[in-house]
Design a protein around this motif. Structure first.
Motif, PDB file in Angstrom:
ATOM      1  N   MET A   1       0.842  -1.175   0.000  1.00  0.00           N
ATOM      2  CA  MET A   1       0.000   0.000   0.000  1.00  0.00           C
ATOM      3  C   MET A   1       0.894   1.247   0.000  1.00  0.00           C
ATOM      4  O   MET A   1       1.885   1.314   0.710  1.00  0.00           O
ATOM      5  CB  MET A   1      -0.906  -0.018   1.228  1.00  0.00           C
ATOM      6  N   HIS A   6      -3.394  12.845   3.833  1.00  0.00           N
ATOM      7  CA  HIS A   6      -4.738  12.996   4.380  1.00  0.00           C
ATOM      8  C   HIS A   6      -4.893  14.400   4.962  1.00  0.00           C
ATOM      9  O   HIS A   6      -4.078  14.823   5.790  1.00  0.00           O
ATOM     10  CB  HIS A   6      -4.994  11.947   5.455  1.00  0.00           C
ATOM     11  N   ARG A  44       0.944  12.566   5.992  1.00  0.00           N
ATOM     12  CA  ARG A  44       1.201  11.397   5.155  1.00  0.00           C
ATOM     13  C   ARG A  44       1.091  10.143   6.016  1.00  0.00           C
ATOM     14  O   ARG A  44       1.762  10.008   7.049  1.00  0.00           O
ATOM     15  CB  ARG A  44       2.596  11.511   4.555  1.00  0.00           C
ATOM     16  N   LYS A  46      -0.714   5.708   5.758  1.00  0.00           N
ATOM     17  CA  LYS A  46      -1.404   4.701   4.946  1.00  0.00           C
ATOM     18  C   LYS A  46      -2.920   4.860   5.007  1.00  0.00           C
ATOM     19  O   LYS A  46      -3.605   4.617   4.029  1.00  0.00           O
ATOM     20  CB  LYS A  46      -1.018   3.299   5.394  1.00  0.00           C
ATOM     21  N   THR A  47      -3.435   5.223   6.166  1.00  0.00           N
ATOM     22  CA  THR A  47      -4.884   5.345   6.333  1.00  0.00           C
ATOM     23  C   THR A  47      -5.210   6.649   7.051  1.00  0.00           C
ATOM     24  O   THR A  47      -4.349   7.221   7.736  1.00  0.00           O
ATOM     25  CB  THR A  47      -5.448   4.177   7.165  1.00  0.00           C
ATOM     26  N   PRO A  48      -6.443   7.117   6.931  1.00  0.00           N
ATOM     27  CA  PRO A  48      -6.832   8.324   7.681  1.00  0.00           C
ATOM     28  C   PRO A  48      -6.674   8.134   9.186  1.00  0.00           C
ATOM     29  O   PRO A  48      -6.241   9.048   9.888  1.00  0.00           O
ATOM     30  CB  PRO A  48      -8.299   8.520   7.299  1.00  0.00           C
ATOM     31  N   ARG A  49      -7.007   6.968   9.697  1.00  0.00           N
ATOM     32  CA  ARG A  49      -6.892   6.709  11.140  1.00  0.00           C
ATOM     33  C   ARG A  49      -5.437   6.836  11.594  1.00  0.00           C
ATOM     34  O   ARG A  49      -5.138   7.423  12.626  1.00  0.00           O
ATOM     35  CB  ARG A  49      -7.449   5.327  11.455  1.00  0.00           C
ATOM     36  N   LYS A  50      -4.517   6.284  10.795  1.00  0.00           N
ATOM     37  CA  LYS A  50      -3.092   6.398  11.136  1.00  0.00           C
ATOM     38  C   LYS A  50      -2.621   7.847  11.037  1.00  0.00           C
ATOM     39  O   LYS A  50      -1.772   8.289  11.812  1.00  0.00           O
ATOM     40  CB  LYS A  50      -2.256   5.483  10.246  1.00  0.00           C
ATOM     41  N   THR A  70     -11.061  14.116   9.979  1.00  0.00           N
ATOM     42  CA  THR A  70     -10.635  14.057   8.587  1.00  0.00           C
ATOM     43  C   THR A  70     -11.442  15.117   7.839  1.00  0.00           C
ATOM     44  O   THR A  70     -12.608  15.359   8.146  1.00  0.00           O
ATOM     45  CB  THR A  70     -10.888  12.662   7.985  1.00  0.00           C
ATOM     46  N   ASP A  74     -14.492   9.331   3.976  1.00  0.00           N
ATOM     47  CA  ASP A  74     -13.836   8.131   3.462  1.00  0.00           C
ATOM     48  C   ASP A  74     -14.721   7.472   2.405  1.00  0.00           C
ATOM     49  O   ASP A  74     -15.739   8.043   1.996  1.00  0.00           O
ATOM     50  CB  ASP A  74     -13.476   7.166   4.606  1.00  0.00           C
ATOM     51  N   ARG A  75     -14.363   6.273   1.979  1.00  0.00           N
ATOM     52  CA  ARG A  75     -15.110   5.584   0.910  1.00  0.00           C
ATOM     53  C   ARG A  75     -16.548   5.287   1.301  1.00  0.00           C
ATOM     54  O   ARG A  75     -17.402   5.121   0.449  1.00  0.00           O
ATOM     55  CB  ARG A  75     -14.402   4.286   0.536  1.00  0.00           C
ATOM     56  N   LEU A  80     -13.903  10.783   9.984  1.00  0.00           N
ATOM     57  CA  LEU A  80     -13.372  10.255  11.233  1.00  0.00           C
ATOM     58  C   LEU A  80     -13.235  11.379  12.244  1.00  0.00           C
ATOM     59  O   LEU A  80     -12.829  12.489  11.909  1.00  0.00           O
ATOM     60  CB  LEU A  80     -12.012   9.593  11.004  1.00  0.00           C
TER      61      LEU A  80
END
Length: 160
Positions: A1, A6, A44, A46-50, A70, A74-75, A80
């Protein structure tokens, strides 16, 4: 990934001083709003949560952070929300979630959705009552013309 960027919004508990903003900006780029109670940044991860977790670690102790969200859905169309509760509030939340046989995250998510739905219903009722009051004193055509006039005025003009 791959690592994505974000966009995150930070809501502060109070306006920042110039010195606080400059100090925090040394860690990452921040775009404050006019009264320095909200900041935007790009992280920067991998995911919005991270991304939210990374942001909270980097500036959570430097600024009076209330909520991190966020900026884009999201999708699944969800934003979030990251809130750092005081320990007493966190304990109460965990106890209420346990009584409902839910995780604290799910319990809070359902509570927020319910409150937002109640607010939307109350706002719709308020607007309907206001419109009924207005229609009692004018015609629908005049009311629509007035609404159109208000909506098309430039933002620099005096309010309707």
């Amino acid at each position: 990934m791959t690592m994505a960027h974000h966009a995150l919004e930070i809501t502060l508990t109070r306006p920042l001083t110039t010195a606080e903003l400059q100090h925090a900006a040394r860690t990452m780029r921040l775009a404050p709003d006019r009264n320095a109670t909200r900041l935007m940044t790009v992280v920067r991860a991998k995911t919005p949560r991270k991304a939210i977790t990374r942001l909270r670690r980097q500036i959570g102790t430097r600024l009076p952070v209330d909520v991190i969200t966020t900026h884009y859905p999201d999708r699944r169309g969800k934003i979030l929300l990251n809130v750092a509760f005081a320990s007493a509030a966190h304990t109460a939340l965990r106890a209420a979630a346990d009584r409902a046989s839910q995780t604290p995250q799910r319990f809070l998510e359902l509570a927020v959705h319910q409150d937002l739905a109640q607010h939307a219903a109350a706002e719709a009722d308020r607007l309907q009552r206001a419109l009924q009051h207005l229609l009692a004193h004018t015609t629908p055509a005049h009311l629509i013309a007035a609404v159109g006039h208000c909506l098309t005025r430039t933002s620099g003009a005096a309010p309707c």
